[in-house]
Motif scaffolding. Structure first.
Motif, PDB file in Angstrom:
ATOM      1  N   ASP A  33      35.999  42.607  37.951  1.00  0.00           N
ATOM      2  CA  ASP A  33      35.694  41.730  36.807  1.00  0.00           C
ATOM      3  C   ASP A  33      35.619  42.504  35.500  1.00  0.00           C
ATOM      4  O   ASP A  33      35.941  41.977  34.444  1.00  0.00           O
ATOM      5  CB  ASP A  33      34.355  41.007  37.029  1.00  0.00           C
ATOM      6  CG  ASP A  33      34.499  39.938  38.094  1.00  0.00           C
ATOM      7  OD1 ASP A  33      35.656  39.560  38.381  1.00  0.00           O
ATOM      8  OD2 ASP A  33      33.480  39.500  38.637  1.00  0.00           O
ATOM      9  N   SER A  34      35.167  43.717  35.591  1.00  0.00           N
ATOM     10  CA  SER A  34      35.040  44.477  34.353  1.00  0.00           C
ATOM     11  C   SER A  34      36.072  45.596  34.253  1.00  0.00           C
ATOM     12  O   SER A  34      36.003  46.438  33.374  1.00  0.00           O
ATOM     13  CB  SER A  34      33.627  45.055  34.256  1.00  0.00           C
ATOM     14  OG  SER A  34      33.299  45.662  35.470  1.00  0.00           O
ATOM     15  N   THR A  35      37.013  45.594  35.170  1.00  0.00           N
ATOM     16  CA  THR A  35      38.097  46.570  35.104  1.00  0.00           C
ATOM     17  C   THR A  35      39.295  45.901  34.450  1.00  0.00           C
ATOM     18  O   THR A  35      39.819  44.916  34.970  1.00  0.00           O
ATOM     19  CB  THR A  35      38.466  47.046  36.518  1.00  0.00           C
ATOM     20  OG1 THR A  35      37.325  47.652  37.107  1.00  0.00           O
ATOM     21  CG2 THR A  35      39.600  48.046  36.486  1.00  0.00           C
ATOM     22  N   LYS A  36      39.693  46.402  33.322  1.00  0.00           N
ATOM     23  CA  LYS A  36      40.821  45.790  32.611  1.00  0.00           C
ATOM     24  C   LYS A  36      42.060  46.666  32.720  1.00  0.00           C
ATOM     25  O   LYS A  36      41.992  47.882  32.556  1.00  0.00           O
ATOM     26  CB  LYS A  36      40.471  45.597  31.127  1.00  0.00           C
ATOM     27  CG  LYS A  36      39.421  44.509  30.895  1.00  0.00           C
ATOM     28  CD  LYS A  36      40.022  43.106  31.018  1.00  0.00           C
ATOM     29  CE  LYS A  36      38.983  42.006  30.915  1.00  0.00           C
ATOM     30  NZ  LYS A  36      38.354  41.690  32.216  1.00  0.00           N
ATOM     31  N   ALA A  52      44.108  51.412  34.136  1.00  0.00           N
ATOM     32  CA  ALA A  52      42.976  50.514  33.886  1.00  0.00           C
ATOM     33  C   ALA A  52      41.846  51.278  33.218  1.00  0.00           C
ATOM     34  O   ALA A  52      41.840  52.504  33.146  1.00  0.00           O
ATOM     35  CB  ALA A  52      42.501  49.922  35.207  1.00  0.00           C
ATOM     36  N   ASP A  55      35.916  48.056  31.185  1.00  0.00           N
ATOM     37  CA  ASP A  55      35.716  47.291  29.960  1.00  0.00           C
ATOM     38  C   ASP A  55      34.254  47.267  29.519  1.00  0.00           C
ATOM     39  O   ASP A  55      33.954  47.188  28.341  1.00  0.00           O
ATOM     40  CB  ASP A  55      36.214  45.866  30.179  1.00  0.00           C
ATOM     41  CG  ASP A  55      36.514  45.172  28.874  1.00  0.00           C
ATOM     42  OD1 ASP A  55      37.011  45.854  27.970  1.00  0.00           O
ATOM     43  OD2 ASP A  55      36.235  43.970  28.765  1.00  0.00           O
ATOM     44  N   GLY A 389      41.102  46.971  24.902  1.00  0.00           N
ATOM     45  CA  GLY A 389      41.507  45.665  25.435  1.00  0.00           C
ATOM     46  C   GLY A 389      41.908  45.716  26.886  1.00  0.00           C
ATOM     47  O   GLY A 389      41.229  46.323  27.702  1.00  0.00           O
ATOM     48  N   GLY A 390      43.054  45.115  27.191  1.00  0.00           N
ATOM     49  CA  GLY A 390      43.507  45.084  28.563  1.00  0.00           C
ATOM     50  C   GLY A 390      43.528  43.664  29.097  1.00  0.00           C
ATOM     51  O   GLY A 390      43.012  42.746  28.484  1.00  0.00           O
ATOM     52  N   PHE A 391      44.144  43.504  30.242  1.00  0.00           N
ATOM     53  CA  PHE A 391      44.273  42.168  30.834  1.00  0.00           C
ATOM     54  C   PHE A 391      43.655  42.143  32.219  1.00  0.00           C
ATOM     55  O   PHE A 391      43.383  43.199  32.815  1.00  0.00           O
ATOM     56  CB  PHE A 391      45.744  41.739  30.870  1.00  0.00           C
ATOM     57  CG  PHE A 391      46.675  42.764  31.460  1.00  0.00           C
ATOM     58  CD1 PHE A 391      46.924  42.814  32.829  1.00  0.00           C
ATOM     59  CD2 PHE A 391      47.327  43.695  30.642  1.00  0.00           C
ATOM     60  CE1 PHE A 391      47.792  43.746  33.379  1.00  0.00           C
ATOM     61  CE2 PHE A 391      48.193  44.644  31.178  1.00  0.00           C
ATOM     62  CZ  PHE A 391      48.428  44.663  32.547  1.00  0.00           C
ATOM     63  N   ASP A 392      43.443  40.949  32.707  1.00  0.00           N
ATOM     64  CA  ASP A 392      42.804  40.764  33.999  1.00  0.00           C
ATOM     65  C   ASP A 392      43.773  41.169  35.121  1.00  0.00           C
ATOM     66  O   ASP A 392      44.864  40.592  35.252  1.00  0.00           O
ATOM     67  CB  ASP A 392      42.390  39.297  34.159  1.00  0.00           C
ATOM     68  CG  ASP A 392      41.598  39.088  35.430  1.00  0.00           C
ATOM     69  OD1 ASP A 392      40.369  38.968  35.327  1.00  0.00           O
ATOM     70  OD2 ASP A 392      42.202  39.070  36.532  1.00  0.00           O
ATOM     71  N   HIS A 396      47.092  38.993  36.580  1.00  0.00           N
ATOM     72  CA  HIS A 396      48.403  39.579  36.369  1.00  0.00           C
ATOM     73  C   HIS A 396      49.107  39.839  37.695  1.00  0.00           C
ATOM     74  O   HIS A 396      50.307  39.603  37.831  1.00  0.00           O
ATOM     75  CB  HIS A 396      48.254  40.870  35.570  1.00  0.00           C
ATOM     76  CG  HIS A 396      49.538  41.335  34.979  1.00  0.00           C
ATOM     77  ND1 HIS A 396      50.071  40.773  33.843  1.00  0.00           N
ATOM     78  CD2 HIS A 396      50.418  42.259  35.397  1.00  0.00           C
ATOM     79  CE1 HIS A 396      51.225  41.358  33.583  1.00  0.00           C
ATOM     80  NE2 HIS A 396      51.460  42.259  34.509  1.00  0.00           N
TER      81      HIS A 396
END
Ligand SMILES: Nc1ncnc2c1ncn2[C@@H]1O[C@H](COP(=O)(O)OP(=O)(O)OP(=O)(O)O)[C@@H](O)[C@H]1O
Length: 422
Positions: A33-36, A52, A55, A389-392, A396
């Motif tokens: 959940d908190s790894t982007k 990664a 976040d 930033g980053g995405f889920d 993905h």
């Protein structure tokens, strides 16, 4: 890489901690959940590797967290589950403090849900050796660069063999370059636990070769002065020293060049004769693959590649490797590693010690490999892209799984994997 901060997770299916893990083991649970994810580093048949970051750390403090690599594997088949479990187990063993090796990764954290396995390992910012090799003007490395990489790979294989693990997937794509320029082997899902060598030989460094460890070592100084004098490689060294890995070019080439089709175990061109014949096989398959790899680094192509898989396998079984130019210590090393009979192959009797004793490595200061602060290629730092930033990752990964990818998987068919019953 630091990923020690516990992160918030709503998942209950965390991977169990092995009772044998010592207290010094790295954090066990990867909190997705908190790894982007910042970008995709690689994609295989069942898994995707992301760059990664954590976040929680990067938003709660002004300093950003160090990035790491996360491999996500979907539980799509019994074989993908078994392989992922085994890869995590190997990484876990490599993380035990007394068993860590500078040329092998360690497990930073892992996570299991009903659908996925995910695990984090240190990020290797230099990409893989295949891309690096293809980026050379002539597509080959000089002897001294080959010596550096092969020496580190020999140490990594020695460590795995001593643990009773045959790697079985040695190829340039699985050799990553750390930020320091040293190598790390990746991808352990095809490795297998074998009976440990009956006559393990551990290399004893020559005390006479010991030098002041505080001095900054260049990879060319790995060789004792006498050996360096014997082998005048100044011209080649100049050439390789000036080369640098450019992350932008690396990105450009990551999926478009250097990929090859694999349909057997790893890559057809790296499969040993005993595997093709279906004979029993052991640690000697890694020494064979090391011969193919060394040949590829020297000539820019593998020695047995045919127009079809059948022709390639025929060549592996029957054809002797061809060596252009004058025979030298390097070609002799390759020739001895590519002996078709595994019992006569270099490394088959006394393991890595036999390989290390070969004339090509004469004078190499094995105990000082990690002290080399100027390896042949050092990745450029590209911090800007790293921890903003980053995405889920999960979202993905789902999209990737349902959308046909332009990037060919690195392993397209594993059904006929001859190692499965091994
Ligand atoms: N720690 C890492 N740092 C940087 N890049 C990595 C790292 N781990 C993997 N990669 C990149 O991702 C690619 C694929 O990784 P890996 O070989 O572990 O998985 P895979 O081939 O997708 O798995 P499988 O063989 O099970 O399908 C590597 O070739 C490399 O380019």
């Amino acid at each position: 890489m630091q990923n020690s901060d516990p992160l918030v997770s709503h998942h209950s299916h965390s991977m169990e901690t092995s009772p044998s893990s010592p207290p010094s083991s790295p954090p066990e649970i990867l909190h997705l959940d908190s790894t982007k994810a910042l970008k995709i580093l690689g994609k295989g048949a069942t898994g995707t590797v992301f760059l990664a970051h954590n976040d929680v750390v990067s938003t709660s403090s002004s300093s950003s967290s160090s990035p790491f690599a996360v491999k996500l594997v979907h539980k799509s088949s019994a074989s993908s589950i078994r392989r992922a479990r085994w890869e995590i187990e190997v990484l876990r063993r490599l993380s035990v403090e007394s068993n860590q090796n500078p040329f092998l990764p360690r497990l930073l954290a892992s996570f299991e849900s009903p659908e996925y396995f995910a695990w984090a390992v240190p990020y290797c910012s230099g990409g893989d050796l295949n891309v690096l090799l293809r980026r050379q003007n002539d597509g080959v490395f000089s002897s001294s660069v080959i010596r550096f990489y092969v020496a580190e790979i020999v140490c990594a294989l020695e460590h795995l063999h001593t643990m009773g693990i045959a790697y079985r997937d040695l190829k340039p794509e699985n050799i990553l370059i750390q930020q320091s320029g040293h190598v790390t082997l990746t991808d352990f899902d095809l490795s297998r636990s074998l009976k440990k060598p009956t006559r393990p030989q551990f290399y004893q460094p020559d005390p006479e070769l010991s030098i002041d460890r505080k001095k900054s070592l260049s990879f060319s100084r790995l060789i004792s002065p006498a050996a360096t004098e014997r082998k005048n490689k100044t011209r080649l060294l100049k050439k390789t020293r000036s080369a640098r890995v450019n992350p932008i070019n690396r990105r450009k080439t990551s999926f478009s060049s250097g990929e090859r089709s694999n349909s057997f175990v790893g890559t057809d061109e790296y499969v040993s004769p005993e595997v093709i014949r279906g004979d029993g096989h052991d640690f000697a398959v890694d020494w064979w693959a090391l011969g193919v790899l060394t040949y590829e680094m020297m000539y820019g192509e593998t020695p047995f590649k045919g127009k079809s898989k059948k022709e390639t396998f025929g060549n592996v079984l029957m054809k002797e490797p061809e060596f252009a130019g004058k025979p030298n210590d390097l070609t002799d090393l390759i020739r001895r590693l590519l002996v078709k009979d595994p019992d006569r192959r270099l490394g088959s009797h006394r393991g890595a010690a036999e390989v290390k004793e070969h004339a090509f490595f004469a004078g190499v200061r094995w105990d000082l490999l990690t002290e080399v602060s100027r390896p042949p290629f050092i990745p450029l730092r590209d911090d800007g892209e790293l921890t903003v930033g980053g995405f889920d990752i999960r979202e993905h990964f789902e999209k990737l799984r349902t959308t046909p990818s332009s990037a060919p998987p690195s392993h397209v068919c594993r059904k006929n994997d001859p190692f499965i019953d091994f």
